[in-house]
Scaffold this active site. Structure first.
Site: not given
Length: 476
Positions: A405-407, A444-445
């Site tokens: 997701n965030d990456v 997570y962010a």
């Protein structure tokens, strides 16, 4: 053969060379097993040499205490072996945090023992007092070890994600005046340490340790899940410095070298992780990353997305020339690396070029995705780091994102975003994007991911292992 100090130093030097070779070997998947072997041999040499040295310098103590040493080695070795055989790859991050906590606690216990019985460690002067230099070394090793222990316990809870206790939740724990409280505790801890160094005061030593344990908790609880890879490498560094500090106190060359190697390599890795996230190391330690953003993101309305099936994904990929696979933590949770390897092999048989794109902080610890792919025996020449693969996304027909997701969040390109400037895998540049997730929950962010709403993106919802297995069945 008489064991002279020259032989001891030589053996410790040989063990140190093995440790250096271990670090070198662990730097790449193809040499990682050899690196582990070097590390085990080096540690065996260090242990045998230390036991022989104890028998030479303090035979009476060695004879009476060696039974307990052997019991500790057998029990600890049995527990470690059992854990190593049973631990799942998805649980590896919290196991690493647990190991760090044990190293920190060991440093604390050694410091306590040295302060209680300095003569047994050959650091007492003629009057039975500990020299000031050794007191300072014990103070530093003890407080770093205490911070490492309590901080690693909190990291273990956050990484496991299965405990209801608030401090073990992935979301940051922040409160007003938090940084000032940390500063005050840190100053008080050093003040008590200075008092101990000046007067060898037991109450001051205990007070310093208690404050260090509390500080370890307070510096980790405000750190959100997005920064956990940095926390893991940071605690790794702390554990090394704790061991090195105790090594100075005990005048043990091996502890100093091994601790310094672990401490410095952990610090370098922390810097690499921070650079990969475009984050300041001190900014990470001060914590709170993603806390307020996650609340805001959670309050947004769900937007429409284009969803598809495993059959749709199979059709897109088997008719592509190039497919780039982006593994994430969702892949690890589902243990989908083996069916993913089967999928890649099927595509390659059809003439499709398949590559894996690895982000430095994908998963919950450094190298998490590399380990998973290595477990499935994915050829190393198919695995590419972020800086080597990003330029190829624009030419790729399909980017398959599994649980990441965030990456891959294009929000990193927005100067106003909470992750602004964070280097990402530029999967959004691919001609078609397939994203597998269980739901539309944020990463997570705590940020919404614009990639999921792009017209060229197809969401395939479900467990990663089942979805990949269904895709395999659909490829003819």
């Amino acid at each position: 053969m008489t064991l002279s100090m020259n032989i001891v130093v030589l053996l410790y030097l040989v063990a140190s060379i093995f440790f250096i070779q271990a670090l070198k070997g662990l730097s790449h998947p193809t040499t990682s097993r050899r690196g582990n072997t070097f590390g085990m041999v080096g540690m065996a040499i260090a242990i045998v040499t230390t036991v022989a040295l104890i028998y030479k310098t303090a035979p009476a103590i060695a004879t009476s205490g060696m039974v307990w040493v052997l019991v500790g080695l057998v029990v600890g070795g049995a527990v470690g072996t059992t854990i190593a055989f049973k631990v799942e790859m998805t649980k590896m991050p919290e196991m690493v945090a647990f190991m760090h906590s044990m190293i920190g606690l060991a440093a604390v216990f050694i410091a306590i023992a040295a302060v209680a019985e300095p003569a047994a460690f050959s650091i007492a002067d003629a009057k039975g007092a500990i020299p000031v230099g050794n007191r300072i070394e014990l103070f530093i090793g003890a407080f770093v070890g205490a911070i490492t222990f309590s901080g690693s316990v909190i990291a273990f809870g956050k990484l496991s994600g299965k405990y209801k206790f608030r401090l073990f939740q992935g979301a940051p724990v922040v409160f007003s005046g938090q940084h000032m409280l940390n500063l005050a505790i840190g100053i008080a801890m050093f003040a008590f340490g200075a008092w101990f160094a000046a007067n060898q005061s037991w109450p001051a030593f205990w007070a310093m340790l208690a404050l260090a344990f509390v500080l370890g908790v307070l510096i980790i609880i405000p750190i959100g899940g997005a920064d956990m890879p940095v926390v893991v490498s940071m605690l790794n560094s702390y554990s090394g410095w704790a061991a090195a500090g105790i090594g100075f106190s005990l005048n043990n060359f091996m502890l100093i070298v091994a601790g310094s190697l672990v401490g410095s390599s952990g610090a370098i890795l922390s810097y690499i992780m921070c650079k990969a996230m475009n984050r300041s190391f001190f900014n990470v330690i001060l914590g709170g990353f993603g806390g307020e953003t996650a609340v805001a993101a959670g309050s947004k309305e769900q937007r429409p997305v284009r969803s598809g099936s495993a059959d749709d994904a199979a059709f897109l990929m088997e008719n592509a020339d190039t497919v780039i696979i982006v593994p994430g933590y969702g892949l690890a949770v589902a243990r989908a690396q083996h069916p993913l390897k089967e999928l890649a092999d099927k595509l390659i048989e059809k003439g499709v070029k398949v590559k894996y794109a690895i982000h430095p902080v994908a998963g919950r610890m450094p190298g998490h995705m590399n380990v998973l792919l290595a477990e499935a025996e994915v050829p190393y020449d198919q695995v590419y780091e972020m800086e080597d693969i990003n330029g190829e996304f624009g030419e790729a027909d399909v980017a398959l994102i599994l649980g990441a997701n965030d990456v891959v969040n294009p929000a990193a390109k927005d100067p106003k975003s909470a992750i602004a400037g964070m280097p990402i895998l530029e999967a959004y540049k691919a001609k078609q994007v397939i994203v597998n997730k269980r739901s539309m929950a944020s990463g997570y962010a705590g940020l919404d991911n614009e990639l999921f709403y792009m017209p060229k993106t197809m969401m395939v919802f479900g467990d990663a292992k089942k979805i990949v297995e269904d895709i395999n069945k659909a490829i003819h």
